[in-house]
Design an enzyme around this catalytic site. Structure first.
Site, PDB file in Angstrom:
ATOM      1  N   TYR A 138       0.853  -1.180   0.000  1.00 49.31           N
ATOM      2  CA  TYR A 138       0.000   0.000   0.000  1.00 49.31           C
ATOM      3  C   TYR A 138       0.887   1.228   0.000  1.00 49.31           C
ATOM      4  O   TYR A 138       1.700   1.422   0.901  1.00 49.31           O
ATOM      5  CB  TYR A 138      -0.902  -0.004   1.246  1.00 49.31           C
ATOM      6  CG  TYR A 138      -1.748   1.231   1.393  1.00 49.31           C
ATOM      7  CD1 TYR A 138      -2.868   1.420   0.591  1.00 49.31           C
ATOM      8  CD2 TYR A 138      -1.429   2.200   2.340  1.00 49.31           C
ATOM      9  CE1 TYR A 138      -3.657   2.558   0.730  1.00 49.31           C
ATOM     10  CE2 TYR A 138      -2.210   3.341   2.488  1.00 49.31           C
ATOM     11  CZ  TYR A 138      -3.320   3.517   1.680  1.00 49.31           C
ATOM     12  OH  TYR A 138      -4.092   4.645   1.819  1.00 49.31           O
ATOM     13  N   ASP A 230       9.516   2.912  -0.071  1.00 47.89           N
ATOM     14  CA  ASP A 230       8.425   3.504   0.691  1.00 47.89           C
ATOM     15  C   ASP A 230       8.641   3.142   2.153  1.00 47.89           C
ATOM     16  O   ASP A 230       8.347   2.036   2.587  1.00 47.89           O
ATOM     17  CB  ASP A 230       7.081   2.962   0.187  1.00 47.89           C
ATOM     18  CG  ASP A 230       5.897   3.522   0.964  1.00 47.89           C
ATOM     19  OD1 ASP A 230       6.114   4.185   1.991  1.00 47.89           O
ATOM     20  OD2 ASP A 230       4.750   3.280   0.549  1.00 47.89           O
ATOM     21  N   LYS A 258       4.341   9.201   9.058  1.00 47.14           N
ATOM     22  CA  LYS A 258       4.164   8.624  10.392  1.00 47.14           C
ATOM     23  C   LYS A 258       5.148   9.169  11.426  1.00 47.14           C
ATOM     24  O   LYS A 258       4.986  10.262  11.942  1.00 47.14           O
ATOM     25  CB  LYS A 258       4.195   7.104  10.299  1.00 47.14           C
ATOM     26  CG  LYS A 258       3.019   6.541   9.484  1.00 47.14           C
ATOM     27  CD  LYS A 258       2.927   5.044   9.564  1.00 47.14           C
ATOM     28  CE  LYS A 258       1.822   4.483   8.673  1.00 47.14           C
ATOM     29  NZ  LYS A 258       0.460   4.744   9.164  1.00 47.14           N
TER      30      LYS A 258
END
Length: 427
Positions: A138, A230, A258
């Site tokens: 994702y 990523d 994050k």
């Protein structure tokens, strides 16, 4: 007002009653009142040991004292300027000093923005159109990567509202499959980038097979394909310099989110200077945002990274190993054929008898049994993400006693999920 009452009202005003799909589960999610340390508290008066940690950002736990102090001060100075600040430069320098591939940084507002911008950079730099992603990874909720695999690696939209022509340049490959990646690259001469989660943290927790990341780096380098890591999840969690430091693999570009925001919305793209310099205003690849470099987020990020030294990671990863060892002992003692997995301060249990190396393996999981396990964990005052396909985390605030309580809850919950009585276990 109780969580149940709040959820009934929320469904009238918010799709599904929530602002992100994974937060919805039957019969209704609990609504949070506060969080502190490794604990989260709901409006119904319940206390939970938190291993969701906002899906990864809270490596320092909830309401870190140094962050809250810094942000309280910044609030009095203003929350947004639309102009540069010294803090942006300091945080950029800190990222560059930590991350092997980072020579320049652009801050944005989410992991989705970061991966979208990195892909645009790779296409602009190479003049090519196609990208390769890995099945089940994702990379945010934008059209180019919100896809499912089709025939011969081609991807189809994974959501209504995405035209098929939008995903025609997105190809998909099984994770940990060197042969499949080699074929995709040999069959397509217009590949701008390979984007990869070095650890698949959005399908549970899939660790790369030995040598796989090295192979990905070698083949992309040999074919002049931009390699994008990523690291929205793994960035500043596995090591000071993220997964690329942990695995000793240097990509061309990396995306963050994050943890970098210290609990506030954030994204960032970093990488080689010759690529990054093509970003506007210095180059012709456009990226912009009203809240890029927001002073609240940037200062929270600075204070966060200041606390993440080598001693911090030694302790954090030790805690991660402790809970994984505890889970594996429980699984062995109960004679269950399921998979206890993880790396660093990340962990998960796959409810399948099959080792999980990729997306297809993960789809053999018994998700109904997992939900029974999840609900029983809540009953045992432990909060984990309500999905088989999310990752669980440890923060620096989880003590050995907290982890022992988590392990006891896991054992109790597995007994319920697999209908194992104490008498059966004794036999």
């Amino acid at each position: 007002m109780s969580s149940r009452e709040m959820f009934i009202i929320a469904k009238d005003y918010m799709p599904g009653g929530v602002d992100s799909p994974v937060r919805a589960y039957e019969p209704y999610p609990f609504f949070v009142e506060k969080g502190y340390g490794c604990k989260i508290y709901d409006v119904d008066g319940n206390e939970y040991i938190d291993h969701c940690l906002a899906y990864g950002p809270l490596v320092l736990g909830h309401a870190n004292e140094k962050i809250t102090h810094k942000i309280s001060h910044q609030l009095k100075l203003g929350t947004a300027y639309g102009a540069p600040t010294e803090a942006e430069v300091k945080l950029a320098k800190e990222v560059v000093s930590r991350v092997p591939c980072a020579e320049m940084v652009r801050f944005c507002n989410s992991g989705t923005e970061a991966t979208m911008s990195a892909i645009r950079l790779a296409r602009g730099f190479t003049g090519k159109n196609k990208i390769i992603k890995f099945e089940g990874t994702y990379h945010g909720a934008h059209d180019y990567v919100l896809v499912k695999s089709g025939s011969a690696g081609a991807c189809l939209p994974d959501s209504l509202g995405i035209p098929e022509e939008t995903t025609k340049n997105t190809l998909s490959c099984p994770f940990n499959d060197e042969d499949a990646l080699t074929k995709l690259i040999s069959d397509n001469d217009d590949i701008a980038a390979v984007i990869i989660e070095p650890v698949m943290g959005n399908i549970g927790c899939v660790v790369p097979d030995e040598g796989f990341l090295e192979f990905v780096r070698e083949i992309t380098e040999s074919k002049d394909i931009i390699l994008i890591f990523d690291e929205v999840i793994t960035g500043f969690r596995l090591a000071r310099g993220g997964a690329q430091e942990y695995f000793d693999i240097k990509p061309d570009l990396v995306t963050f989110g994050k943890i970098l925001g210290g609990g506030f919305p954030v994204g960032a793209v970093a990488g080689r200077k010759d690529i990054m310099k093509l970003m506007a205003p210095e180059g012709k690849i456009y990226q912009a945002g009203t809240f890029n470099g927001n002073p609240i987020t940037i200062n929270a990020g600075l204070v966060t990274l200041e606390q993440l030294d080598h001693q911090f990671y030694n302790q954090l990863n030790k805690s991660g190993q402790y809970i994984r060892d505890s889970i594996r002992d429980i699984v062995d003692d109960l004679d269950l054929n399921i998979q206890a997995v993880g790396i660093g301060s990340m962990f998960q249990i796959y409810f399948t008898d099959k080792e999980v190396h990729n997306y297809a393996d993960s789809q053999t999981c018994d998700t109904k049994r997992f939900l029974t396990y999840f609900r029983e964990m809540l009953n045992n005052e432990i909060f984990i993400p309500p999905s088989q396909y999310e990752c669980n985390f440890v923060s620096i605030k989880h003590t050995e006693d907290d982890l022992d309580k988590t392990a006891d809850a896991i054992e109790n919950s597995l007994r319920v999920a697999f209908d194992i009585s104490p008498e059966e276990d004794d036999d």
